[in-house]
Design a protein around this motif. Sequence first.
Motif, PDB file in Angstrom:
ATOM      1  N   ARG A  51     -23.770  -2.026  -3.887  1.00 59.49           N
ATOM      2  CA  ARG A  51     -24.971  -2.770  -3.520  1.00 59.49           C
ATOM      3  C   ARG A  51     -26.010  -1.842  -2.880  1.00 59.49           C
ATOM      4  O   ARG A  51     -27.215  -1.969  -3.143  1.00 59.49           O
ATOM      5  CB  ARG A  51     -24.606  -3.908  -2.564  1.00 59.49           C
ATOM      6  CG  ARG A  51     -23.828  -5.039  -3.219  1.00 59.49           C
ATOM      7  CD  ARG A  51     -23.428  -6.082  -2.188  1.00 59.49           C
ATOM      8  NE  ARG A  51     -24.591  -6.661  -1.535  1.00 59.49           N
ATOM      9  CZ  ARG A  51     -25.265  -7.700  -2.000  1.00 59.49           C
ATOM     10  NH1 ARG A  51     -24.888  -8.275  -3.139  1.00 59.49           N
ATOM     11  NH2 ARG A  51     -26.300  -8.186  -1.343  1.00 59.49           N
ATOM     12  N   ALA A  52     -25.538  -0.935  -2.036  1.00 55.12           N
ATOM     13  CA  ALA A  52     -26.466   0.002  -1.396  1.00 55.12           C
ATOM     14  C   ALA A  52     -27.086   0.933  -2.437  1.00 55.12           C
ATOM     15  O   ALA A  52     -28.285   1.234  -2.379  1.00 55.12           O
ATOM     16  CB  ALA A  52     -25.731   0.806  -0.323  1.00 55.12           C
ATOM     17  N   GLN A  53     -26.276   1.390  -3.391  1.00 55.43           N
ATOM     18  CA  GLN A  53     -26.797   2.266  -4.435  1.00 55.43           C
ATOM     19  C   GLN A  53     -27.822   1.530  -5.294  1.00 55.43           C
ATOM     20  O   GLN A  53     -28.864   2.084  -5.663  1.00 55.43           O
ATOM     21  CB  GLN A  53     -25.645   2.775  -5.312  1.00 55.43           C
ATOM     22  CG  GLN A  53     -26.082   3.608  -6.514  1.00 55.43           C
ATOM     23  CD  GLN A  53     -26.745   4.903  -6.107  1.00 55.43           C
ATOM     24  OE1 GLN A  53     -26.478   5.428  -5.032  1.00 55.43           O
ATOM     25  NE2 GLN A  53     -27.611   5.421  -6.963  1.00 55.43           N
ATOM     26  N   HIS A  54     -27.535   0.279  -5.616  1.00 52.68           N
ATOM     27  CA  HIS A  54     -28.455  -0.496  -6.445  1.00 52.68           C
ATOM     28  C   HIS A  54     -29.780  -0.741  -5.721  1.00 52.68           C
ATOM     29  O   HIS A  54     -30.843  -0.829  -6.366  1.00 52.68           O
ATOM     30  CB  HIS A  54     -27.815  -1.839  -6.821  1.00 52.68           C
ATOM     31  CG  HIS A  54     -28.654  -2.670  -7.730  1.00 52.68           C
ATOM     32  ND1 HIS A  54     -28.796  -2.400  -9.065  1.00 52.68           N
ATOM     33  CD2 HIS A  54     -29.434  -3.760  -7.487  1.00 52.68           C
ATOM     34  CE1 HIS A  54     -29.606  -3.290  -9.621  1.00 52.68           C
ATOM     35  NE2 HIS A  54     -30.002  -4.123  -8.679  1.00 52.68           N
ATOM     36  N   LYS A  55     -29.739  -0.798  -4.396  1.00 51.50           N
ATOM     37  CA  LYS A  55     -30.962  -1.017  -3.629  1.00 51.50           C
ATOM     38  C   LYS A  55     -31.917   0.159  -3.764  1.00 51.50           C
ATOM     39  O   LYS A  55     -33.139  -0.014  -3.841  1.00 51.50           O
ATOM     40  CB  LYS A  55     -30.608  -1.259  -2.160  1.00 51.50           C
ATOM     41  CG  LYS A  55     -31.839  -1.537  -1.284  1.00 51.50           C
ATOM     42  CD  LYS A  55     -31.429  -1.863   0.131  1.00 51.50           C
ATOM     43  CE  LYS A  55     -30.787  -0.660   0.823  1.00 51.50           C
ATOM     44  NZ  LYS A  55     -30.518  -0.921   2.249  1.00 51.50           N
ATOM     45  N   TYR A  56     -31.359   1.380  -3.797  1.00 49.96           N
ATOM     46  CA  TYR A  56     -32.193   2.569  -3.872  1.00 49.96           C
ATOM     47  C   TYR A  56     -32.442   3.029  -5.306  1.00 49.96           C
ATOM     48  O   TYR A  56     -33.446   3.681  -5.574  1.00 49.96           O
ATOM     49  CB  TYR A  56     -31.561   3.709  -3.061  1.00 49.96           C
ATOM     50  CG  TYR A  56     -31.675   3.509  -1.579  1.00 49.96           C
ATOM     51  CD1 TYR A  56     -32.846   3.814  -0.898  1.00 49.96           C
ATOM     52  CD2 TYR A  56     -30.613   2.991  -0.842  1.00 49.96           C
ATOM     53  CE1 TYR A  56     -32.964   3.610   0.467  1.00 49.96           C
ATOM     54  CE2 TYR A  56     -30.715   2.787   0.526  1.00 49.96           C
ATOM     55  CZ  TYR A  56     -31.887   3.102   1.170  1.00 49.96           C
ATOM     56  OH  TYR A  56     -31.998   2.904   2.524  1.00 49.96           O
ATOM     57  N   ALA A  57     -31.556   2.721  -6.227  1.00 50.32           N
ATOM     58  CA  ALA A  57     -31.730   3.101  -7.630  1.00 50.32           C
ATOM     59  C   ALA A  57     -31.211   1.975  -8.507  1.00 50.32           C
ATOM     60  O   ALA A  57     -30.111   2.052  -9.053  1.00 50.32           O
ATOM     61  CB  ALA A  57     -30.996   4.406  -7.941  1.00 50.32           C
TER      62      ALA A  57
END
Length: 290
Positions: A51-57
Motif C-alpha cells: 500500500r505504501a509503495q502504491h501511494k508513491y508509485a
Amino acid sequence: VAASNAGGAGSVIGDTTTTMLWIGGVSPLSLLNAYVAAVAAFIVFALPASRAQHKYAPIVKDPPQDLRISLRHVIDPGATVDDAIAVTNLGSETETFAVIAGDGRVGADGAFDISAGEPEDAGSWFEIDGLESGQVAIPAGETRVLPVRIAVPSDALPGDHPAGIVVGVSRADDGVTVTNRIGVRAHLRVAGEVAPALEISDVATSFTPSIIPFAPGTVRVEMTVANTGNARLGAVAAVSTFGGTSSTDPSSPVELLPGDARSVVIEASGWPVMLLAGEATVRPVVIGDD
C-alpha cells in the motif's frame, strides 16, 4: 529482514537441503511450522508495504496515451520552444518540491544524470514558470503543470545538447535529511549539420593461458572509446583475434554523449602462439529514445 527470512520458509524444498532432510530421516512436514511465521510476516509486512509503495508509485492499468518520459526537440539557433512538465504529489500531505534544470551527463554506471552545479550548456537554456525561489508547493494528491521554455542561443553549435529537469523533495528526521529525486530527460538537438564519430585510443592487452595445454587462452583488451562527434551515439566494441571474435552486448550498447569517453573491456579467445595479432573496432549505433 523478518520478511526476507520468512519468505525463505520454503527454500529448503527443491535443493540440496531436501537430500539432507531425506538422509537425516526428517519429514518434510516438519517445515510447516516455518510457514506459520511466513504467513504472519506476509500479513504484517507485505500488505502495508504494498500500500505504501502504491501511494508513491501507483500502478495504472490504462495510462493516458499521450504520456511522455522525456522532452524531445530539434531547435534552430536563436529560436525558442515551449513545453511543460507535470509534477504530482503522491504523498498524504502538502510537500514543497525543488525543480532544477541542468546539463545532462552519463555516469560511470551508464545511467543518465544531471550535472551538479551551475549549468554550462543546454541546462542554462531552460526557464521554468510556476516556481517561487525554484520551488513549488503541491497539496497531497494534486498535480501542478509547470510551463517550460527552452531558448537556444544564436551561437549554439549544431548537434545534440543533453539536459534534464530534476524534481526533488527533502525530509528531515532526527537530524538526518533525506532527499528523493526524480528527473525528466531532455533530448535537445540544435539544427544544422550532424557529424557522428567515434574513436578508439589507449588500447592495452593481456593474455591469460588456459589451464589445459594447447587450448586457447583469454585475451583481455581494454580500450577507451570516445565520442568525437556532435551526436548522441551507442557504441558496440569488438575484438578479433586468431581464436575468434568477441564484442560488447549489441542489445545494450555503451551510451556516449558528445565529448564523452568510456573505458571498455572485452575478453576474447586466443591461441598461445609466439605472436598474436588482432583488431579492435567500434561500431556506432542509434540508441533508443530514452
